[in-house]
Scaffold this active site. Structure first.
Site, PDB file in Angstrom:
ATOM      1  N   LYS A   1       0.885  -1.399  -0.016  1.00  0.00           N
ATOM      2  CA  LYS A   1      -0.067  -0.129  -0.035  1.00  0.00           C
ATOM      3  C   LYS A   1       0.856   1.352   0.042  1.00  0.00           C
ATOM      4  O   LYS A   1       2.064   1.260   0.353  1.00  0.00           O
ATOM      5  CB  LYS A   1      -0.823  -0.011   1.208  1.00  0.00           C
ATOM      6  CG  LYS A   1      -0.135   0.217   2.470  1.00  0.00           C
ATOM      7  CD  LYS A   1      -1.087  -0.361   3.878  1.00  0.00           C
ATOM      8  CE  LYS A   1      -0.270  -0.563   5.016  1.00  0.00           C
ATOM      9  NZ  LYS A   1      -1.267  -0.921   6.097  1.00  0.00           N
TER      10      LYS A   1
ATOM     11  N   ARG B   1     -10.710  -0.740  15.107  1.00  0.00           N
ATOM     12  CA  ARG B   1     -10.613   0.132  13.624  1.00  0.00           C
ATOM     13  C   ARG B   1     -11.321  -0.679  12.584  1.00  0.00           C
ATOM     14  O   ARG B   1     -12.556  -0.430  12.646  1.00  0.00           O
ATOM     15  CB  ARG B   1      -8.978  -0.095  13.241  1.00  0.00           C
ATOM     16  CG  ARG B   1      -8.731   0.795  12.291  1.00  0.00           C
ATOM     17  CD  ARG B   1      -7.338   1.179  11.720  1.00  0.00           C
ATOM     18  NE  ARG B   1      -6.763  -0.074  10.965  1.00  0.00           N
ATOM     19  CZ  ARG B   1      -5.396  -0.073  10.727  1.00  0.00           C
ATOM     20  NH1 ARG B   1      -4.816   0.788  10.598  1.00  0.00           N
ATOM     21  NH2 ARG B   1      -5.114  -1.373  10.065  1.00  0.00           N
TER      22      ARG B   1
ATOM     23  N   TYR C   1      14.866  30.771   9.213  1.00  0.00           N
ATOM     24  CA  TYR C   1      13.573  31.494   9.349  1.00  0.00           C
ATOM     25  C   TYR C   1      13.522  31.631  10.914  1.00  0.00           C
ATOM     26  O   TYR C   1      13.443  30.540  11.601  1.00  0.00           O
ATOM     27  CB  TYR C   1      12.132  30.552   9.095  1.00  0.00           C
ATOM     28  CG  TYR C   1      11.961  30.635   7.506  1.00  0.00           C
ATOM     29  CD1 TYR C   1      11.547  31.757   6.935  1.00  0.00           C
ATOM     30  CD2 TYR C   1      12.172  29.552   6.599  1.00  0.00           C
ATOM     31  CE1 TYR C   1      11.125  32.082   5.740  1.00  0.00           C
ATOM     32  CE2 TYR C   1      11.655  29.721   5.325  1.00  0.00           C
ATOM     33  CZ  TYR C   1      11.248  31.151   4.922  1.00  0.00           C
ATOM     34  OH  TYR C   1      10.942  31.197   3.558  1.00  0.00           O
TER      35      TYR C   1
ATOM     36  N   MET D   1      10.967  24.888   3.441  1.00  0.00           N
ATOM     37  CA  MET D   1      10.594  23.925   2.359  1.00  0.00           C
ATOM     38  C   MET D   1      11.416  23.274   1.518  1.00  0.00           C
ATOM     39  O   MET D   1      11.008  22.036   1.041  1.00  0.00           O
ATOM     40  CB  MET D   1       9.417  24.955   1.651  1.00  0.00           C
ATOM     41  CG  MET D   1       8.610  24.120   0.722  1.00  0.00           C
ATOM     42  SD  MET D   1       7.640  25.110  -0.383  1.00  0.00           S
ATOM     43  CE  MET D   1       6.408  25.624   0.516  1.00  0.00           C
TER      44      MET D   1
HETATM   45  C1  LIG Z   1      -0.367  -1.932   6.622  1.00  0.00           C
HETATM   46  C2  LIG Z   1      -0.915  -3.173   7.200  1.00  0.00           C
HETATM   47  C3  LIG Z   1      -0.220  -4.233   7.411  1.00  0.00           C
HETATM   48  C4  LIG Z   1       1.420  -4.287   7.252  1.00  0.00           C
HETATM   49  O1  LIG Z   1       1.785  -3.824   8.468  1.00  0.00           O
HETATM   50  P1  LIG Z   1       3.478  -3.386   8.877  1.00  0.00           P
HETATM   51  O2  LIG Z   1       3.497  -3.110  10.115  1.00  0.00           O
HETATM   52  O3  LIG Z   1       3.922  -2.429   8.022  1.00  0.00           O
HETATM   53  O4  LIG Z   1       4.166  -4.689   8.709  1.00  0.00           O
HETATM   54  C5  LIG Z   1      -0.804  -5.546   7.611  1.00  0.00           C
HETATM   55  N1  LIG Z   1      -2.193  -5.606   7.658  1.00  0.00           N
HETATM   56  C6  LIG Z   1      -2.795  -4.435   7.552  1.00  0.00           C
HETATM   57  C7  LIG Z   1      -4.305  -4.630   7.846  1.00  0.00           C
HETATM   58  C8  LIG Z   1      -2.423  -3.276   7.334  1.00  0.00           C
HETATM   59  O5  LIG Z   1      -3.319  -2.392   7.392  1.00  0.00           O
END
Ligand SMILES: *Cc1c(COP(=O)(O)O)cnc(C)c1O
Length: 375
Positions: free
Chosen positions: A41, A140, A262, A310
């Protein structure tokens, strides 16, 4: 952006695909007989999913996870028929047809998402694969215990859906073994008893290192593949993956008592020598590292002085030999002296955030997989 174009880019980001392959093998061998998936992702945590996914497939990964449908659409053409592309966030209403069209597998997190996927299966007149996520305590994404009970009571709710995996996610695995993860594991094992035939997956990177009891049938590492430490304590067994080098664009001597940058927040009562580097918060270098973080020149730590701008950062190079710290000299921001976890610790964040914010203005260089290494 042209690759390796250091005349026009502020820094060179080197991504070691061989290290990603080695990290995948390390987890795969540790987790076996459980299968090892790969989470890609957020563009493979900022490192380039289109470059990373073929490497992981070559190493034997057959389960590729993204967060959103748009990410699956960007990667679908890379996924061979023997592999699966999963969408962790599931589908927004109306996304079902596009998901079915690319053959991606949604993680169904609510009864509403299940109903939408079931309707799509009916509409297409065929069975569609789906993952069920249960909430084992993180609060979640995922089905609550009453929703799991409702599904178990009425199998028709899942008509047309082939449950290819049941999963959940750990909230505290990076803290190492403890009651929170144990409680989630127990809840997961109870909640998933309704689908005894389906493979199960609970562990992220950290979860893999909590021991065999957390690995079930499939593990889902992300950060560890990209070199981040899976656990908060106890060292990092993963190979570093990224290197970020920039160069000094201007040197200046600052008299005692003068402000720097800055807000003129960088100030010293002695004469200082300052080096300017062309990387700033727009490149993902956290602004909170002003007067706090550091960089490295020829193996010597040089502190950031003043605020992070920046497009630039000021380094105090007073203690470095002027023959070394000079116009054009290479400056290490990530590399052997400063890991992603080091920078994250300085910035009060986690490696994930540093990686996923790595700037779009960097030139990128990919080091290839060493084919001599066994897949
Ligand atoms: C992002 C995610 C992972 C991977 O997690 P890491 O801590 O990066 O290994 C696995 N399962 C779910 C549901 C996630 O959202």
């Amino acid at each position: 952006m042209r690759v390796m174009d250091l005349e026009s880019a502020p820094a060179l980001l080197t991504i070691d695909l061989d290290a990603i392959a080695a990290n995948y093998r390390l987890i795969r061998d540790l987790a076996a007989p459980a299968r090892t998936a790969a989470v890609v992702k957020a563009d493979a945590y900022g490192l380039g999913a289109r470059q990373v996914v073929p490497v992981l497939l070559d190493q034997g990964a057959r389960d590729i996870f993204v967060a959103h449908l748009c990410e699956a659409q960007d990667l679908a053409d890379l996924i061979p028929s023997h592999a699966r592309l999963y969408i962790l966030g599931g589908l927004a209403r109306g996304g079902e047809a596009a998901c079915a069209e690319i053959g991606a597998v949604p993680v169904l997190n609510s009864l509403g998402q299940i109903a939408g996927w079931r309707a799509m299966a009916q509409h297409l007149g065929r069975t569609l694969p789906g993952v069920l996520q249960v909430d084992s305590g993180m609060n979640r994404l995922g089905l609550s215990a009453p929703e799991v009970a409702a599904l178990a009571d009425d199998p028709d709710l899942l008509a047309g859906i082939d449950v290819v995996l049941v999963m959940s996610h750990l909230a505290c695995a990076d803290d190492g073994p403890g009651p929170a993860s144990e409680g989630q594991r127990a809840a997961f094992d109870t909640l998933t008893a309704a689908w005894p035939a389906a493979p199960r997956a609970l562990a992220n990177s950290a979860g893999v290192f909590l021991g065999e009891g957390f690995r079930h049938d499939l593990v889902r590492p992300g950060i560890a593949l990209y070199g981040g430490a899976p656990l908060n304590r106890g060292g990092n067994p993963m190979r570093p993956v990224v290197r970020l080098d920039t160069h000094i664009v201007q040197m200046r001597d600052v008299p005692p008592g003068a402000g720097i940058g800055y807000g003129l927040t960088g100030a010293a009562d002695t004469q200082r020598c300052i080096a300017v580097i062309p990387v700033g918060y727009a490149d993902g270098w956290p602004r909170c590292l002003g007067n706090r973080g550091s960089a490295w020149i020829a193996g010597v730590r040089v502190p950031i002085v003043g605020r992070v701008s920046m497009d630039s950062i000021l380094l105090d190079v007073t203690d470095v030999d002027r023959a070394v710290a000079c116009d054009g000299a290479v400056v290490e921001l990530l590399g052997p002296h400063q890991s992603v976890d080091d920078v994250a610790a300085d910035a009060g964040t986690i490696s994930y955030e540093i990686l996923t914010q790595l700037g779009a203005r960097y030139a990128r260089r990919y080091l290839p997989v060493d084919e001599g290494n066994a897949a």
